[in-house]
Design a protein around this motif. Structure first.
Motif, PDB file in Angstrom:
ATOM      1  N   ASN A  39       0.845  -1.189   0.000  1.00  8.31           N
ATOM      2  CA  ASN A  39       0.000   0.000   0.000  1.00  8.31           C
ATOM      3  C   ASN A  39       0.878   1.235   0.000  1.00  8.31           C
ATOM      4  OD1 ASN A  39      -1.950   1.961   0.283  1.00  8.31           O
ATOM      5  ND2 ASN A  39      -2.293   1.566   2.469  1.00  8.31           N
ATOM      6  N   THR A  40       1.021   1.839  -1.167  1.00  9.46           N
ATOM      7  CA  THR A  40       1.826   3.061  -1.279  1.00  9.46           C
ATOM      8  C   THR A  40       0.982   4.316  -1.084  1.00  9.46           C
ATOM      9  OG1 THR A  40       1.468   3.361  -3.662  1.00  9.46           O
ATOM     10  CG2 THR A  40       3.254   1.872  -2.989  1.00  9.46           C
ATOM     11  N   GLY A  41      -0.320   4.123  -0.980  1.00 10.44           N
ATOM     12  CA  GLY A  41      -1.207   5.277  -0.925  1.00 10.44           C
ATOM     13  C   GLY A  41      -1.513   5.848  -2.288  1.00 10.44           C
ATOM     14  N   LEU A  75      11.571  -1.994   1.088  1.00 12.94           N
ATOM     15  CA  LEU A  75      11.764  -0.562   0.853  1.00 12.94           C
ATOM     16  C   LEU A  75      10.722   0.215   1.644  1.00 12.94           C
ATOM     17  CD1 LEU A  75      12.309  -0.612  -3.011  1.00 12.94           C
ATOM     18  CD2 LEU A  75      14.061  -0.212  -1.272  1.00 12.94           C
ATOM     19  N   ARG A  76      11.193   1.205   2.380  1.00 12.90           N
ATOM     20  CA  ARG A  76      10.299   2.036   3.175  1.00 12.90           C
ATOM     21  C   ARG A  76      10.350   3.462   2.669  1.00 12.90           C
ATOM     22  NH1 ARG A  76       8.337  -0.108   7.671  1.00 12.90           N
ATOM     23  NH2 ARG A  76       8.271   1.844   8.844  1.00 12.90           N
ATOM     24  N   ILE A 126       4.559   9.905   8.166  1.00 14.14           N
ATOM     25  CA  ILE A 126       4.496   8.474   8.454  1.00 14.14           C
ATOM     26  C   ILE A 126       5.425   7.714   7.505  1.00 14.14           C
ATOM     27  CG2 ILE A 126       2.988   6.446   8.400  1.00 14.14           C
ATOM     28  CD1 ILE A 126       0.700   8.226   9.248  1.00 14.14           C
ATOM     29  N   THR A 127       6.171   6.762   8.060  1.00 16.54           N
ATOM     30  CA  THR A 127       7.043   5.909   7.260  1.00 16.54           C
ATOM     31  C   THR A 127       6.458   4.508   7.213  1.00 16.54           C
ATOM     32  OG1 THR A 127       9.009   7.162   7.878  1.00 16.54           O
ATOM     33  CG2 THR A 127       9.358   4.937   7.039  1.00 16.54           C
TER      34      THR A 127
END
Length: 525
Positions: free
Chosen positions: A420-422, A450-451, A460-461
């Protein structure tokens, strides 16, 4: 020391437009779509087919052994059962020069080219493929060689020995001339026609395929194997393929102004100074080694890899440190992609979508995962996907806006999935196929996830992508392993389609070659 120069994006766009006579009224009046082609091989209606994928292949001998040729020989076993080859860019190292097409492309892939039994007789700008070879340009295909560097490399024997013999760099008199060699090798170079009569005859002969976007180029294996443009689309077996030129939308996002930006610039300048010092140390070490000794030759290969890593990082830093930098983005191409994806979703004959281009938006290879260019491509592709998702709405029925994204640039084989990358690039399959011949790289030490920090969500991360498979350089000393790779992808029947991915490996270890196949996996959306 800068070994290469990268032309500005505005120059790349302008030069490529000139070469294809982009939007020439004579072409427009004929209703020709210069970004589309029909692959006329008699099998495009089949719902099940296979294709091959290679990338970052265009290297020379690597001190006596040729990884690219090892890969090409494995590919030959699949030539008759595959419909085409996708190349994810960097066809020719180091600077895309026409001087190296014979050695670094024609000879390794000679069985895929008409007349390949005599590769020395094939001109780089007159190739005809018996199996469709469909590349996109990589950054090295656009690079140029500074004039003074070319003169020194050719006329100063100690320098020439260091760069060409010891480090095995493929450096001649010149570079690509802003991608001109790539264009002459693969694209329909309409600029060469001196009269409208000659151009009309050519268009009548090769642009008679009719699609919903107009007439377009007909790609005929064994007869006429030119691409219509640096970016293009074609449909095969109900799958829309989109080939992009990511070299013109990878400009780094500008460094912010103020104290934060100033601190970041100081950090970049420190990194630059440190890397340049490492560069000098590597070259000094290389000068002491004998390429005719097997162990020392392997060490030289490692040094060449490190030197190229440093060069790429320095170019990335240079682009960010440019004073009064004006970011150039190829909106014309990105708008084209958006509109074609929307049209694809509104076409009931299309059951899937594949995009391929050079620079990976997601990758865990040690040198590329956090480059400014990587993050810029991610952001710009996200914006396109978001716009497509908003436009097509419920047509996707929960699927991603594309089924599969193929990239190169990172010298490895990697399969990732986004979470979920948004954004609309969530839950998409990404494969990096960039380990087909040039020096391989390792996975980053930070791990396989990958964050990303989202400022719009209050800082938020969260994890945005996870690596499912990584094949790259590994081991140390005498146990070092170099697994070069290519893919066979079998497209299966059904809607949505499934893709069976078959990775093949040619591994160099302890001065021997071992060929193998990794366990296939199936991608479904």
């Amino acid at each position: 020391m800068k070994f290469v120069s990268d032309p500005p994006i505005s120059v790349k766009i302008r030069k490529m437009k000139e070469r294809v006579r982009w939007q020439d009224p004579f072409i427009v009046d004929r209703g020709i779509d210069q970004t589309r082609m029909v692959l006329d091989d008699g099998g495009s209606d089949s719902s099940e087919f296979s294709f091959l994928v290679v990338g970052d292949s265009g290297s020379g001998s690597h001190g006596g052994h040729n990884p690219q040729r090892q890969i090409a020989k494995q590919m030959l076993l699949h030539r008759d059962s595959s419909r085409f080859v996708l190349h994810t860019g960097d066809v020719i190292y180091l600077v895309g020069s026409s001087e190296y097409y014979k050695k670094n492309f024609i000879e390794p892939y000679r069985e895929f080219i008409l007349g390949g039994e005599h590769p020395d007789r094939i001109a780089y700008n007159q190739m005809t493929f018996n199996l469709p070879f469909l590349p996109v340009p990589g950054n090295h295909d656009y690079y140029d060689l500074p004039l003074i560097f070319g003169l020194i490399a050719q006329t100063t024997k100690p320098f020439q020995r260091l760069l060409r013999s010891v480090l095995d760099f493929d450096v001649g008199w010149h570079g690509s001339f802003q991608g001109n060699a790539y264009a002459q090798a693969f694209i329909d170079y309409l600029k060469t026609f001196n009269s409208q009569a000659e151009l009309a005859q050519h268009l009548d002969r090769h642009y008679g395929a009719l699609t919903e976007t107009g007439y377009c180029l007909r790609y005929q294996p064994g007869q006429f194997t030119r691409l219509p443009n640096r970016y293009y689309t074609f449909r095969y077996g109900g799958i829309d393929f989109f080939a992009l030129d990511s070299n013109t939308f990878n400009d780094p996002i500008p460094v912010p102004v103020g104290q934060e930006g100033a601190a970041y610039r100081r950090l970049l300048a420190e990194q630059q100074e440190e890397l340049e010092q490492q560069q000098q140390e590597i070259m000094a070490t290389a000068a002491t080694l004998n390429p005719n000794q097997p162990d020392e030759a392997e060490h030289l290969d490692d040094l060449r890899t490190k030197l190229q890593q440093i060069e790429e990082t320095l170019l990335d830093i240079d682009k960010q440190l440019q004073p009064n930098q004006t970011t150039v983005i190829d909106y014309e191409q990105l708008d084209w992609l958006r509109e074609r994806l929307i049209a694809s979703w509104n076409n009931k004959e299309v059951r899937g979508r594949v995009i391929y281009f050079h620079h990976p938006p997601y990758v865990t290879e040690a040198t590329k995962w956090n480059q400014a260019q990587t993050l810029a491509v991610r952001q710009r592709l996200r914006a396109v996907f978001d716009a497509v998702a908003n436009a097509v709405g419920d047509l996707t029925q929960g699927r991603g806006v594309v089924d599969l994204v193929l990239n190169g640039h990172a010298h490895c084989l990697e399969y990732l999935q986004t979470g979920n990358t948004g954004h609309a690039d969530s839950h998409i399959n990404w494969i990096v196929c960039g380990g087909s011949g040039y020096s391989l790289r390792r996975q980053r030490s930070e791990g396989s996830e990958l964050r990303e920090t989202f400022t719009e969500d209050g800082g938020i991360t969260r994890t945005v992508a996870s690596c499912k498979l990584f094949v790259g350089r590994n081991g140390q000393g005498g146990q070092k392993r170099r697994p070069y790779s290519f893919l066979r992808i079998d497209v299966l029947d059904g809607c949505p389609p499934k893709f069976r991915v078959r990775p093949f490996i040619a591994e160099r270890s302890q001065r021997k070659w071992i060929h193998s196949e990794i366990q296939p996996f199936v991608i479904s959306t």
